[in-house]
Design an enzyme around this catalytic site. Structure first.
Site, mmCIF file in Angstrom:
data_model
loop_
_atom_site.group_PDB
_atom_site.id
_atom_site.type_symbol
_atom_site.label_atom_id
_atom_site.label_comp_id
_atom_site.label_asym_id
_atom_site.label_seq_id
_atom_site.Cartn_x
_atom_site.Cartn_y
_atom_site.Cartn_z
ATOM 1 N N TYR A 103 34.311 19.795 60.258
ATOM 2 C CA TYR A 103 32.990 20.269 59.835
ATOM 3 C C TYR A 103 32.215 19.145 59.148
ATOM 4 O O TYR A 103 31.059 18.865 59.481
ATOM 5 C CB TYR A 103 33.142 21.469 58.902
ATOM 6 N N PRO A 281 9.872 73.477 25.058
ATOM 7 C CA PRO A 281 8.710 73.777 24.218
ATOM 8 C C PRO A 281 9.117 74.351 22.853
ATOM 9 O O PRO A 281 10.052 75.150 22.759
ATOM 10 C CB PRO A 281 7.938 74.808 25.047
#
Length: 369
Positions: A103, A281
């Site tokens: 390579y 609430p």
């Protein structure tokens, strides 16, 4: 400018082409294995700059190293000569070119072709002997150990480490792409006759694996990585890009009762924690104070009344907030406080605290406002 990119579908190529388009370059000739060779002749005739990224590093036949890495390079140079096109070339070589292996030898041979072309045509060439690269779109189980580690760890697969003390020199793909475009635009980072990526990181294999495993664990313990560290930030971004498509989400533990719910979203050893509080609430939550812990409240849905009182004072401070005008409320230490839902729908509040909750030392003391 007409730009030829070979290896356009590879790891570096995909990232480079995407960023070139982001920066307004539209005349990009993308060349890859599937491209008809007749187009290479057309591209090399018209192009004004070449990013030569194509190559192989794990062919089935060892002879393909020289055939492709050197052969394709020579073919491109020959075509440029035929068309009398002195287009500058940026070539991606490898640190392996210094080593005597098939390579490396093929990359070094390709370098020689590039440098010879530069002398003959008196044109600019930019040869980068790249270190190990990492980032999104790299193919796992191919040529990037980090891609393989990310892919496997995200899927609970084993990873192989022969020597955890092995140190890698790494470059992040965004830094590579930035340098490549800088080179094309006339500002390469030179290192003798070669060019280099100016930002690199050194890390041991064992350290990398531990970091990646901690990223996976963060879904359970909620501790996000220290992204203030440049390498950790880049590694975390890379890891997330390898998550399986059916595993982008993860559930959080929610503490719920008739008043609403409380959910920790994330923790940080350096920056505290973020949580989500939902109140029904008329519900009031809080009536406590802290010695050192501070908090920030951001109402993102609904209406709330936030009350404070210095524990040594009788004066109550009130703030009304809602999703109609997003604003952050600081909760000082030494002040007892509470938040009341004064709207008709669920109140959703994002909370940040400067320290993560520790049941052994909660720093939370009950006291009515």
């Amino acid at each position: 400018m007409k730009i030829l990119v070979t290896g356009a579908k590879g790891f570096v190529g995909k990232n480079l082409v995407a960023e070139l388009k982001n920066r307004g370059y539209t005349n990009i000739y993308e060349y890859n294995r599937e491209t008809k060779e007749t187009l290479l002749d057309k591209y090399t005739k018209k192009c004004d700059f070449i990013f030569h990224l194509a190559g192989v590093n794990r062919p089935e036949d060892e002879e393909d190293f020289m055939k492709i890495n050197h052969g394709l390079t020579a073919k491109i140079i020959d075509k440029l000569k035929q068309h009398d096109n002195p287009a500058p070339i940026l070539f991606t070589s490898s640190i392996q070119a210094k080593r005597d292996n098939p390579y490396g030898n093929s990359k070094e041979a390709a370098e020689e072709v590039i440098f010879s072309y530069a002398e003959i045509k008196e044109t600019k060439v930019f040869v980068y002997r790249l270190p190990n690269l990492f980032g999104k779109w790299s193919k796992p189980n191919y040529n990037s150990v980090i891609a393989t580690f990310c892919y496997n760890i995200a899927r609970d697969l084993d990873i192989r480490i022969d020597d955890p003390e092995t140190e890698l020199t790494l470059a992040y793909i965004d830094d590579v792409v930035d340098e490549f475009i800088d080179a094309m635009e006339g500002s390469p980072t030179r290192d003798g006759k070669y060019c280099k990526i100016p930002t690199v990181h050194k890390a041991k294999l064992g350290t990398i694996a531990d970091k990646l495993k901690s990223f996976k664990k963060s879904r359970d313990d909620l501790y996000i990585p220290n992204v203030g560290n440049d390498f950790t930030k880049k590694l975390y971004s890379t890891y997330i890009s390898y998550l399986p498509e059916d595993n982008f989400s993860y559930e959080l533990e929610t503490y719920a009762d008739d008043r609403g719910s409380f959910t920790e979203m994330l923790r940080s050893k350096n920056c505290g924690q973020v949580s989500i509080n939902i109140s029904k609430p008329e519900v009031s939550k809080g009536d406590h104070w802290h010695h050192s812990k501070i908090e920030k409240f951001l109402v993102v849905k609904g209406k709330a009344l936030i009350k404070f009182r210095d524990i040594y004072s009788d004066d109550v401070i009130e703030y009304k907030v809602s999703d109609e005008n997003l604003e952050v409320i600081d909760i000082p230490a030494g002040h007892t406080h509470k938040i009341i839902n004064i709207g008709d729908e669920d109140l959703i509040t994002v909370l940040w605290a400067n320290e993560c909750y520790d049941p052994e030392n909660p720093d939370t003391y009950t006291l009515e406002v």
